[in-house]
Each structure stands twice: as structure tokens, then as C-alpha cells.
Design an enzyme around this catalytic site. Sequence first.
Site, PDB file in Angstrom:
ATOM      1  N   HIS A 147      -1.802   6.175  -6.022  1.00  0.00           N
ATOM      2  CA  HIS A 147      -1.141   6.309  -4.715  1.00  0.00           C
ATOM      3  C   HIS A 147      -0.776   4.952  -4.113  1.00  0.00           C
ATOM      4  CE1 HIS A 147      -5.294   5.939  -2.882  1.00  0.00           C
ATOM      5  NE2 HIS A 147      -4.605   5.223  -2.026  1.00  0.00           N
ATOM      6  N   ASP A 197      -5.531  10.084  -9.863  1.00  0.00           N
ATOM      7  CA  ASP A 197      -5.124   8.980  -8.986  1.00  0.00           C
ATOM      8  C   ASP A 197      -5.496   7.657  -9.645  1.00  0.00           C
ATOM      9  OD1 ASP A 197      -4.231   7.529  -6.848  1.00  0.00           O
ATOM     10  OD2 ASP A 197      -5.850   8.102  -5.480  1.00  0.00           O
ATOM     11  N   SER A 249      -7.609   0.898  -1.113  1.00  0.00           N
ATOM     12  CA  SER A 249      -7.491   1.856  -2.208  1.00  0.00           C
ATOM     13  C   SER A 249      -7.385   1.105  -3.528  1.00  0.00           C
ATOM     14  CB  SER A 249      -6.226   2.700  -2.034  1.00  0.00           C
ATOM     15  OG  SER A 249      -6.273   3.455  -0.862  1.00  0.00           O
TER      16      SER A 249
END
Length: 256
Positions: free
Chosen positions: A64, A110, A205
Site C-alpha cells: 500500500h 500487503d 507502513s
Amino acid sequence: MFPLRTLLFFVLSCSVQRALGGEIINGKEVPPKSLQYMVSVQNNGKHFCGGFLIRKDIVLTAAHCDIKTKTNVTVVLGTNDLRKIDERTMRYNVKKCKHADYKEPLNGSDIMMLKLSRPSKIKPIKLPIKLPNKKIKKNTTCLVAGWGKIKSQGPKVSKLYEVDVATIDRRKCQLEWAKVKKTLPANIICAGGYKTKKGACQGDSGGPLVCNKMAVGIVSFNLDNNCDYPNVPNVYTDIIKFLPWINYPKRKCNID
């Protein structure tokens, strides 16, 4: 009007999307020259995601983090302080290889590889060598690190922070997320955020979950932009599930 179930799914999905990332809550500053495998993924010279070196020329991060508005993407490797960057030796151009099954973090997969423009001299972090059907035991003490905010709604920081978190039983994790009407994908690990005031949140992230000196997970998401833990567990991509994809990227990506 939307059916109630559809509306609830939409609201919760948006909440999780806003909460993507991994700032370090209730952690401590990483000493200089420690965790040198940590990577800052940047757009136009500004940090927006974390990552970690797994081979001399390959970085792992979250899928992402491949945001369409981020066009001039580079990575910085070899410093814990983002105010101290040697542009000539620490910054690398990259080629991206996002997992083909990725749609959104809530659906799993992810994970993304970044091919560096040149090999790094820094020692990569080890990955698990177990078979993909193996699991990380619950209550394993692990470490998560990143650049970003160190408190909810606080300012971002330039120095790398770390915090210890414990892994959470997969079934218990799913039960907690079921209370907010969400079903978790199979290829994840849960750690931190639940029954503790420590964990990851917005800002980093793609950073690693490190257990037994190995990177076993990738920071993926939490819930509703809320870093005032405890609440539901933080969610990480389970690297063990993707070892075949990581070890044989030529099958899926043109990054060599």
C-alpha cells in the site's frame, strides 16, 4: 440509501485505510548505527513509508506504499537520523515489484519489493527459513521500528524509534477484530496495540516486525487512526507466507 451492512463496511474500510502505517507509540530512540537494515522510503526527499533491506539490493515494504501520487520515489539507507543524509551514498533509486494479489490491506498480500539501483554495503536482516505453513508462536516478544509520530496526532520525528511488542494468537486477534465487524486475511501476524500501550500506527507502513533477530512481518494496518492503545491488535503481513514469492521474484516481476 445504502443497506446498513454495506454502509458499515464502507465506514470501517475507510477507517482502516486512514490508519495505515506504523508510527512508534511509547517506544525509545534507536542508538546510532543500530538497526542499519532500516530503510526510509521517500517521495521528493520526504519520508512517507518504512522498509528494510533483505538482500544487498532488495528492500521489502508494504504494497500500500505504492501510492500513485508518489512519483519521485527513492529510498534512504544507512542512517537513523533523516536530517543527516549523504545524498551521494545513502540515497537509491528503485524499481517496484508489488504482489499481484494485492488489492487493499484488508484483503492481505500487503507486500512489495524494491530493487535498488546499486548494491548496498549494509548487512541485510535475515528472513525466516521455515516452510510457509509454519507460524510465529503467540506471546513472542518482537521489535518494531520506524520514523514517524511518537504519539497519536503528534508531530513526526526525524530519528528512528523502536518498541517491543508481543505477538497475539491469530484466533484471538480475529475475535477482537470481529467486534468491529472485520474479517482478517489468513496471511497476517498480530502484535501490539491490544492489552498494551505500545504498538505501531501512522507514518511508517512497511517497517519490519523483528522476532528472534529475523524480519517476520511487515507493518500493514491498525484501526480508525487510533494510536491511543490498547484497542484491537496491530496487523502485519506474514513474511513466511510469501517466502516463495520473495525468493523467486523473476516469476512475477521484472526487477533484475
